[in-house]
Design a protein around this motif. Structure first.
Motif, PDB file in Angstrom:
ATOM      1  N   VAL A 121      -8.710  -2.850   2.007  1.00  0.00           N
ATOM      2  CA  VAL A 121      -8.357  -2.090   3.204  1.00  0.00           C
ATOM      3  C   VAL A 121      -9.423  -2.296   4.270  1.00  0.00           C
ATOM      4  CG1 VAL A 121      -7.926   0.209   4.117  1.00  0.00           C
ATOM      5  CG2 VAL A 121      -7.145  -0.379   1.830  1.00  0.00           C
ATOM      6  N   ARG A 135      -4.307   5.688   4.020  1.00  0.00           N
ATOM      7  CA  ARG A 135      -3.719   4.504   3.407  1.00  0.00           C
ATOM      8  C   ARG A 135      -4.440   4.234   2.096  1.00  0.00           C
ATOM      9  NH1 ARG A 135      -4.647  -1.124   3.008  1.00  0.00           N
ATOM     10  NH2 ARG A 135      -2.901  -2.484   3.587  1.00  0.00           N
ATOM     11  N   ASP A 165      -6.441   2.595  -6.412  1.00  0.00           N
ATOM     12  CA  ASP A 165      -6.662   1.906  -5.145  1.00  0.00           C
ATOM     13  C   ASP A 165      -7.523   2.744  -4.197  1.00  0.00           C
ATOM     14  OD1 ASP A 165      -5.220  -0.231  -5.984  1.00  0.00           O
ATOM     15  OD2 ASP A 165      -3.506   0.094  -4.668  1.00  0.00           O
ATOM     16  N   PRO A 176       0.824  -1.204   0.000  1.00  0.00           N
ATOM     17  CA  PRO A 176       0.000   0.000   0.000  1.00  0.00           C
ATOM     18  C   PRO A 176       0.861   1.258   0.000  1.00  0.00           C
ATOM     19  CG  PRO A 176       0.077  -0.950   2.186  1.00  0.00           C
ATOM     20  CD  PRO A 176       0.810  -1.904   1.277  1.00  0.00           C
ATOM     21  N   GLY A 187      -4.822   1.258  -0.781  1.00  0.00           N
ATOM     22  CA  GLY A 187      -4.507  -0.118  -1.105  1.00  0.00           C
ATOM     23  C   GLY A 187      -5.758  -0.960  -1.170  1.00  0.00           C
TER      24      GLY A 187
END
Length: 278
Positions: A268, A263, A242, A4, A265
């Motif tokens: 998640v 974050r 993402d 990530p 990714g």
């Protein structure tokens, strides 16, 4: 596996080496940073840190094998000017960063003498206190063009498949002249705008929104100088499509300031450090 990408608050000055009320302001941030490596799909090879405390006429990457320290703060206790975060550098990774930038037509300088500034070491100390994970620093480019930093992030995205965690380091509120309860409402407004852009908009729209960040509520009061926001643009570029997750937020920093970390990714999950989540 693909790592990530993060945009993280690094707190204030050398806070991990302090005690007392100043340190206590960052207790929630510290908990979120300590939990960060557990979110990764596999142990990382290295960290590439884009610090809000390093800018150069052109993008520049640190290539020292054993980086020193940059004590870029003032007014803190004497012992904080001799602390050391002793993580190794990674000259090979620095070379790969230059290679990817060149392939995208982006000029990239090299600095073999650059040490860790507090945007990097104050973030990494809670994340990896053992200081055994290689860390390479990447500068911002003077002028703070959001699109240029976004494009650099896009160019560096392949590093995610090479075991490298890209971390933008800054702060979603950074106006040192108004760093008290008077910042409560403007910081709340800006953070709500950012939360909407990152969580509710499709990737192409969130990027377009962030390129126009100056139109956000209270934008220039929150970021009179956008050095602490621009690392987010690199992270956003590297994130691609993402999804985003807020991995840390609080609305009471120094008496009422709202700040957050993010974050990017796949798959998640919530980490429990977002106090503003519904």
């Amino acid at each position: 596996m693909k790592q990530p990408v993060f945009f993280l608050s690094h707190g204030g000055g050398p806070w991990p080496w302090l005690d007392g009320p100043f340190r206590e302001n960052f207790a929630w941030l510290e908990a979120s940073l300590k939990a960060l490596l557990a979110q990764l799909p596999e142990p990382p090879r290295a960290v590439l840190a884009v610090s809000g405390h390093w800018e150069e006429p052109e993008f520049t990457v640190s290539s020292a094998a054993q980086p020193g320290m940059v004590y870029d703060y003032f007014g803190f206790p004497e012992h904080t000017y001799s602390i050391r975060y002793a993580a190794p550098g990674d000259p090979a990774l620095a070379g790969r960063v230059r290679e990817l930038a060149a392939a995208a037509g982006i000029a990239m300088g090299d600095d073999p003498a650059r040490g860790f500034d507090h945007g990097t070491f104050s973030m990494m100390q809670p994340i990896r206190p053992e200081a055994d994970l290689p860390v390479v620093s990447l500068s911002m480019k003077q002028g703070y063009d959001p699109a240029a930093h976004f494009a650099l992030g896009q160019a560096l995205a392949p590093l995610r498949d090479e075991g490298v965690v890209i971390m933008g380091s800054g702060l979603t509120y950074h106006n040192l002249r108004v760093f008290n309860a008077r910042a409560a409402e403007p910081s709340r407004q800006f953070d709500a705008w950012l939360r909407h852009a990152l969580l509710d908009l499709p990737p192409e729209d969130r990027a377009a929104q962030l390129m126009r960040w100056e139109a956000a509520p209270a934008a220039r009061l929150v970021h009179p100088r956008e050095d602490h926001l621009i690392p987010l643009m690199v992270a956003l570029g590297a994130a691609g499509a993402d999804p985003a997750t807020c991995i840390y937020s609080q609305a009471d920093l120094f008496g009422g300031i709202t700040v957050s970390s993010w974050r990017f990714g796949e798959d998640v999950s919530a980490t429990g450090f977002d106090r503003l989540a519904a």
